[in-house]
Design a protein around this motif. Sequence first.
Motif, PDB file in Angstrom:
ATOM      1  N   UNK A 147       1.179  -0.889   0.091  1.00 62.83           N
ATOM      2  CA  UNK A 147       0.152   0.004  -0.379  1.00 62.83           C
ATOM      3  C   UNK A 147       0.424   1.606   0.175  1.00 62.83           C
ATOM      4  N   UNK A 148       2.472   1.010   0.550  1.00 62.38           N
ATOM      5  CA  UNK A 148       3.124   1.974   0.044  1.00 62.38           C
ATOM      6  C   UNK A 148       3.872   3.104  -0.737  1.00 62.38           C
ATOM      7  N   UNK A 149       2.669   3.705  -1.863  1.00 63.66           N
ATOM      8  CA  UNK A 149       3.002   3.547  -3.214  1.00 63.66           C
ATOM      9  C   UNK A 149       2.543   5.377  -3.000  1.00 63.66           C
ATOM     10  N   UNK A 150       1.453   5.576  -2.077  1.00 60.38           N
ATOM     11  CA  UNK A 150       1.273   7.294  -2.174  1.00 60.38           C
ATOM     12  C   UNK A 150       1.390   7.471  -0.688  1.00 60.38           C
ATOM     13  N   UNK A 151       1.049   8.942   0.325  1.00 60.27           N
ATOM     14  CA  UNK A 151       1.612   8.925   1.231  1.00 60.27           C
ATOM     15  C   UNK A 151      -0.217   9.080   1.459  1.00 60.27           C
ATOM     16  N   UNK A 152      -1.253   9.534   0.779  1.00 59.45           N
ATOM     17  CA  UNK A 152      -2.009   9.916   0.575  1.00 59.45           C
ATOM     18  C   UNK A 152      -3.028   8.161   1.572  1.00 59.45           C
ATOM     19  N   UNK A 163       6.417   5.771   2.443  1.00 64.71           N
ATOM     20  CA  UNK A 163       5.464   6.227   1.112  1.00 64.71           C
ATOM     21  C   UNK A 163       6.020   7.207   0.788  1.00 64.71           C
ATOM     22  N   UNK A 164       6.449   8.541   1.452  1.00 61.61           N
ATOM     23  CA  UNK A 164       6.780   9.954   0.687  1.00 61.61           C
ATOM     24  C   UNK A 164       8.389   9.182   0.350  1.00 61.61           C
ATOM     25  N   UNK A 165       9.053   8.608   0.939  1.00 62.56           N
ATOM     26  CA  UNK A 165      10.749   7.864   0.136  1.00 62.56           C
ATOM     27  C   UNK A 165      10.048   7.630  -0.959  1.00 62.56           C
ATOM     28  N   UNK A 166       9.160   6.660  -0.991  1.00 55.76           N
ATOM     29  CA  UNK A 166       9.012   6.104  -2.814  1.00 55.76           C
ATOM     30  C   UNK A 166       8.639   6.904  -3.250  1.00 55.76           C
ATOM     31  N   UNK A 167       7.972   8.328  -3.502  1.00 58.20           N
ATOM     32  CA  UNK A 167       6.984   8.527  -3.879  1.00 58.20           C
ATOM     33  C   UNK A 167       8.316   9.687  -4.593  1.00 58.20           C
ATOM     34  N   UNK A 168       9.414   9.531  -3.832  1.00 60.15           N
ATOM     35  CA  UNK A 168      10.700  10.542  -4.656  1.00 60.15           C
ATOM     36  C   UNK A 168      11.172   9.676  -4.929  1.00 60.15           C
TER      37      UNK A 168
END
Lengths: 204, 205
Positions: A30-35, A164-169
């Motif tokens: 699930x950790x693809x987006x922070x929201x 999630x924040x790291x994966x967004x970057x």
Amino acid sequence: MEYINIFIKSIFVDNMIFAFFLGMCSYLAVSKTVKTSAGLGVAVTFVLLITVPINYLVNKYFLEPGALTWISPSLADVDLSFLSLIMFIAVIAAIVQMVEMIVEKFSPSLYNSLGIFLPLIAVNCAVMSGSLFMQERGYANIGEATVFALGSGIGWLLAIVAIAAIREKLRYSHIPPALRGVGITFIITGLMGLAFMSFMGFKL
Amino acid sequence: MKNTDLIKLPFSKNNPILVQVLGVCSCLAVTAQLKPAFVMAISVTVVVALANLIISLMRNTIPPRIRIIVQLVVVSTLVVLVDQVLKAYVYDVSKQLSVFVGLIITNCIVMGRLEAFAMVQKPWPSLLDGIGNGLGYSVILIVLGAVRELFGSGSLWGFPVMEKLGLYRIGYENNGLMIMPPMALILVGLIIWWHRSKNKELCEQ
């Protein structure tokens, strides 16, 4: 003071993800987006906060050796602790089902945003292990168990939002094709775990 | 799908840990030494195989709305049996595994296979699928356990390999990081990297 200690300890030192790897499946999926990951984190915290105190009472008044003395003193040597796995999972599954129905009735928008994650919390190992750790560590009263549940939930929330924040970057960086997605997430979680190990032995 | 594929595929192309990314929690937590990893691997294989078989036998009578609870009850009964057997025969290992035996109930491999396979397939293929996935999981667990114990504490199954080889006398040191939890994650990450560079079709975009 004891409460604050348990709270801080369960967030940082005994973090569900970084120290015990519990709830990794949904953490990775699930950790693809922070929201969405924040939504799931809140839901897990909420379920932990309800199930651990209930399971504490179940453990104290039904399962522990000698727990049945409130029915009759002759039951003092009955030990039902082998039933604890089934009892805990039954309580968790029932509570998750109830939370799902309540949320659906009173807040359809929250229900839609959580979607499939809500029923899946029943099989999130972080929730089950919250109850099992509560039983193993033998917290003194229901207050301590509740504080422990809240801390573990917040620790899990912290971990999933951070990854999630790291994966967004990460989407903007050049990762070898074979390492993309799951592989790099594992390695980063390992590195974050190393960082969290610096809290070890931390006491208030 | 052929029956032999049900056993073969989970070893590599459809490995529960490397490809489906299921059941990761326990795989990381119990692999600091080989023996608990091995016991855990056997327990999970038994539970997945039997749960698949039982659910597959019952699949036509389970109402879809309450299927998760039915599955959980079946799985947790099996896990209680495994837990009691471990406590009776290998008590020290069962203490080491602590809550992780109980967590087989919520192990995503079990639920994943029940939902994806046993609910729609006949009993015999379901049993094979359970055994295959259990063994695929076991391979990773045993590799991780062996590597971490060998380099972390210099032994295998409690046997002091590094000491017998005389490596300590020439200045070899155990890598303490290997027995730390985060190293398990990094090792799995590296295994996934190696596995996907061998199987290009599994790479993510």
